[in-house]
Write a protein that holds these residues in place. Sequence first.
Motif, PDB file in Angstrom:
ATOM      1  N   LEU A   1      -4.778  -9.132 -10.200  1.00  0.00           N
ATOM      2  CA  LEU A   1      -4.305  -7.796  -9.829  1.00  0.00           C
ATOM      3  C   LEU A   1      -5.456  -6.849  -9.551  1.00  0.00           C
ATOM      4  O   LEU A   1      -5.365  -5.996  -8.668  1.00  0.00           O
ATOM      5  CB  LEU A   1      -3.421  -7.231 -10.938  1.00  0.00           C
ATOM      6  N   ASP A   2      -6.537  -6.948 -10.333  1.00  0.00           N
ATOM      7  CA  ASP A   2      -7.677  -6.055 -10.107  1.00  0.00           C
ATOM      8  C   ASP A   2      -8.249  -6.246  -8.708  1.00  0.00           C
ATOM      9  O   ASP A   2      -8.574  -5.265  -8.014  1.00  0.00           O
ATOM     10  CB  ASP A   2      -8.773  -6.308 -11.141  1.00  0.00           C
ATOM     11  N   GLU A   3      -8.370  -7.499  -8.269  1.00  0.00           N
ATOM     12  CA  GLU A   3      -8.868  -7.757  -6.913  1.00  0.00           C
ATOM     13  C   GLU A   3      -7.901  -7.206  -5.869  1.00  0.00           C
ATOM     14  O   GLU A   3      -8.325  -6.651  -4.850  1.00  0.00           O
ATOM     15  CB  GLU A   3      -9.063  -9.258  -6.718  1.00  0.00           C
ATOM     16  N   LEU A   4      -6.611  -7.389  -6.117  1.00  0.00           N
ATOM     17  CA  LEU A   4      -5.617  -6.864  -5.179  1.00  0.00           C
ATOM     18  C   LEU A   4      -5.672  -5.348  -5.128  1.00  0.00           C
ATOM     19  O   LEU A   4      -5.619  -4.750  -4.041  1.00  0.00           O
ATOM     20  CB  LEU A   4      -4.216  -7.324  -5.586  1.00  0.00           C
ATOM     21  N   ARG A   5      -5.777  -4.699  -6.278  1.00  0.00           N
ATOM     22  CA  ARG A   5      -5.806  -3.230  -6.300  1.00  0.00           C
ATOM     23  C   ARG A   5      -6.992  -2.694  -5.498  1.00  0.00           C
ATOM     24  O   ARG A   5      -6.871  -1.663  -4.822  1.00  0.00           O
ATOM     25  CB  ARG A   5      -5.839  -2.724  -7.738  1.00  0.00           C
TER      26      ARG A   5
ATOM     27  N   SER B   1       0.817  -1.220   0.000  1.00  0.00           N
ATOM     28  CA  SER B   1       0.000   0.000   0.000  1.00  0.00           C
ATOM     29  C   SER B   1       0.847   1.264   0.000  1.00  0.00           C
ATOM     30  O   SER B   1       0.343   2.348  -0.300  1.00  0.00           O
ATOM     31  CB  SER B   1      -0.946   0.008   1.205  1.00  0.00           C
ATOM     32  N   THR B   2       2.131   1.139   0.327  1.00  0.00           N
ATOM     33  CA  THR B   2       3.016   2.308   0.299  1.00  0.00           C
ATOM     34  C   THR B   2       3.496   2.613  -1.119  1.00  0.00           C
ATOM     35  O   THR B   2       4.137   3.632  -1.350  1.00  0.00           O
ATOM     36  CB  THR B   2       4.236   2.097   1.210  1.00  0.00           C
TER      37      THR B   2
ATOM     38  N   ARG C   1      -8.298  -4.064  -2.863  1.00  0.00           N
ATOM     39  CA  ARG C   1      -7.944  -4.207  -1.442  1.00  0.00           C
ATOM     40  C   ARG C   1      -6.899  -3.174  -1.024  1.00  0.00           C
ATOM     41  O   ARG C   1      -6.943  -2.643   0.095  1.00  0.00           O
ATOM     42  CB  ARG C   1      -7.440  -5.624  -1.173  1.00  0.00           C
ATOM     43  N   LEU C   2      -5.948  -2.891  -1.904  1.00  0.00           N
ATOM     44  CA  LEU C   2      -4.929  -1.883  -1.579  1.00  0.00           C
ATOM     45  C   LEU C   2      -5.543  -0.491  -1.507  1.00  0.00           C
ATOM     46  O   LEU C   2      -5.137   0.321  -0.659  1.00  0.00           O
ATOM     47  CB  LEU C   2      -3.809  -1.921  -2.621  1.00  0.00           C
ATOM     48  N   ALA C   3      -6.503  -0.200  -2.373  1.00  0.00           N
ATOM     49  CA  ALA C   3      -7.169   1.118  -2.332  1.00  0.00           C
ATOM     50  C   ALA C   3      -7.874   1.295  -0.993  1.00  0.00           C
ATOM     51  O   ALA C   3      -7.788   2.376  -0.372  1.00  0.00           O
ATOM     52  CB  ALA C   3      -8.154   1.244  -3.484  1.00  0.00           C
TER      53      ALA C   3
END
Length: 266
Positions: A182-186, A154-155, A188-190
């Motif tokens: 990656l879309d699912e990860l993005r 997230s940093t 979660r990171l957002a």
Amino acid sequence: MTAGDDADRAGRDPAPAVTRSIRLLEVLAEARRPLTLTELATALGLAKSSTANLCLALEAARMVDRAPQGYRLGLRTAELGGAFAAQFNQVREFYAVCDASEVLRGELVQVALLDGVDALYIARHEGAQSLRIGTPLGSRLPAALSATGRALLSTLDDDAVVALLGPGAEFPALTENSPRTLDELRERLARARERGWALDAEESFAGIVGVAVPLEGWAPGDPQLALGVGIPAAEASDERVTTVAAALQAAAHQLTNPFSAAAGRG
């Protein structure tokens, strides 16, 4: 000296015995059990006599031990791992900060750093909880799936995350909740960036909810770290998760301010 000579020298291993010794230690670490000389020789692609010589040298240095079942990592590897973590001021202060926190003193709190695409666990505070999860010191989890890994990711901005993981990255299904793309990860990171803390809702271990926050380096050159707590899913109410997240954020604030950390010890 010709260009061909330079290329040949560059392609040669400057210290093959060292390279083989390191690989032998990696094989033992990956096996997580004693290995016989034959198993080690096969894994290394070496003759048993050459492997035996490596083991003798490493045993003399206490890097490996000989057990009845074969060879295993020696005590010296644990000493070196501890020395690696202790060179960072934040890790040395980490235990005192956890003990001083009314929330964290009872939790299992871990420190991780980003090693390639994995979260590597380098310190662990054993709280009063009976919880024991599969991330002992020196172990790793895919950064995309664990709370500490996501706190670290997230940093980075999305472009840097894609560059690190690869544009077509797909992740292993460690549990039925694990993100695969990656879309699912993005997504979660957002959410992690908005909240200031990352959540692993039984996505790396079934039955475990992870909460983690990023921890900025204390001194120039220190790595980006993350602090994380594992909570049994049956006990991971929204209230407890947010309480633990707030305590981790407070600990991270102390651990990025030497004066606050000293005050916490006092």
